[in-house]
Scaffold this active site. Structure first.
Site, PDB file in Angstrom:
ATOM      1  N   ASN A  49       0.842  -1.199   0.000  1.00  0.00           N
ATOM      2  CA  ASN A  49       0.000   0.000   0.000  1.00  0.00           C
ATOM      3  C   ASN A  49       0.876   1.248   0.000  1.00  0.00           C
ATOM      4  OD1 ASN A  49       0.564  -0.851   2.673  1.00  0.00           O
ATOM      5  ND2 ASN A  49      -1.138   0.302   3.514  1.00  0.00           N
ATOM      6  N   GLU A  74      -2.895  -4.957  -2.866  1.00  0.00           N
ATOM      7  CA  GLU A  74      -3.381  -5.876  -3.902  1.00  0.00           C
ATOM      8  C   GLU A  74      -3.384  -5.195  -5.263  1.00  0.00           C
ATOM      9  OE1 GLU A  74      -4.665  -5.050  -1.015  1.00  0.00           O
ATOM     10  OE2 GLU A  74      -5.973  -6.583  -0.175  1.00  0.00           O
ATOM     11  N   CYS A 126     -10.244  -5.178   0.946  1.00  0.00           N
ATOM     12  CA  CYS A 126     -11.372  -4.251   0.838  1.00  0.00           C
ATOM     13  C   CYS A 126     -12.228  -4.631  -0.372  1.00  0.00           C
ATOM     14  CB  CYS A 126     -10.868  -2.816   0.727  1.00  0.00           C
ATOM     15  SG  CYS A 126     -10.171  -2.405  -0.875  1.00  0.00           S
TER      16      CYS A 126
HETATM   17  N1  THU Z   1      -5.258  -1.625   2.554  1.00  0.00           N
HETATM   18  C1  THU Z   1      -4.685  -2.472   1.637  1.00  0.00           C
HETATM   19  O1  THU Z   1      -3.539  -2.264   1.203  1.00  0.00           O
HETATM   20  N2  THU Z   1      -5.419  -3.527   1.222  1.00  0.00           N
HETATM   21  C2  THU Z   1      -6.703  -3.796   1.632  1.00  0.00           C
HETATM   22  O2  THU Z   1      -7.318  -4.703   1.116  1.00  0.00           O
HETATM   23  C3  THU Z   1      -7.302  -3.017   2.700  1.00  0.00           C
HETATM   24  C4  THU Z   1      -6.594  -1.801   3.091  1.00  0.00           C
HETATM   25  C5  THU Z   1      -4.496  -0.441   2.975  1.00  0.00           C
HETATM   26  C6  THU Z   1      -5.082   0.854   2.497  1.00  0.00           C
HETATM   27  C7  THU Z   1      -4.539   1.822   3.525  1.00  0.00           C
HETATM   28  O3  THU Z   1      -3.252   2.255   3.111  1.00  0.00           O
HETATM   29  C8  THU Z   1      -4.388   0.988   4.782  1.00  0.00           C
HETATM   30  O4  THU Z   1      -4.467  -0.368   4.375  1.00  0.00           O
HETATM   31  C9  THU Z   1      -5.470   1.252   5.825  1.00  0.00           C
HETATM   32  O5  THU Z   1      -6.726   1.170   5.294  1.00  0.00           O
END
Ligand code: THU
Length: 137
Positions: free
Chosen positions: A48, A61, A92
């Site tokens: 992320n 992802e 998510c």
């Molecule tokens: N996040 C992801 O990288 N993948 C997910 O499926 C859910 C959330 C990240 C987004 C953000 O940078 C952090 O987790 C908190 O939401």
């Protein structure tokens, strides 16, 4: 259940962990790493990446899928998603749809916590009745 390192999953475990360590998440402090095993057994990773305008950040992802497509592959055989948390975190909604685009019924989705406890899902379990303009519900 605790994930056991084998010859088959070693590279995926290590890449997803490395991706998680590389995450740029100063706003949420929630680091996520993803590693994809594609057709032809190629590996792609993502993490992320946040920024000051919060909704503009991208998920791990999404990064791994972009790397896979840029690398010329189209099918996710396995995806490992690990977060810097004691909780096993679920992708998510947006990422479920992104994974769906490149998945099959055989795609394995491993969700892992920092201690390598994990749960294994199919795409249909995570995203039942998913959207496709080509399928009749
Ligand atoms: N996040 C992801 O990288 N993948 C997910 O499926 C859910 C959330 C990240 C987004 C953000 O940078 C952090 O987790 C908190 O939401």
């Amino acid at each position: 259940m605790r994930l056991v390192k084998t010859k088959e999953n070693k590279r995926l475990i290590e890449l997803s962990y490395e991706m998680m360590l590389n995450a740029y998440a100063p706003y949420s402090n929630f680091s996520v790493g993803a590693a994809i095993l594609s057709e032809n057994d190629k590996l792609f990773g993502g993490c992320n990446v946040e920024n000051a305008a919060y909704p503009e950040g991208t998920c791990a992802e999404a990064g791994a899928i972009s790397a896979m497509i840029a690398g010329g592959c189209k099918t996710i055989k396995e995806i490992y998603i690990v977060s810097k948390s004691e909780n096993i975190v679920s992708p998510c909604g947006g990422c479920r749809q992104k994974i769906r685009e490149f998945s099959s019924d055989q795609t394995k989705i491993f969700l892992c916590n920092i201690k390598w406890d994990y749960k294994l899902f199919s795409l249909n379990e995570l995203l039942p009745f998913s959207f496709s303009e080509f399928d009749d519900l």
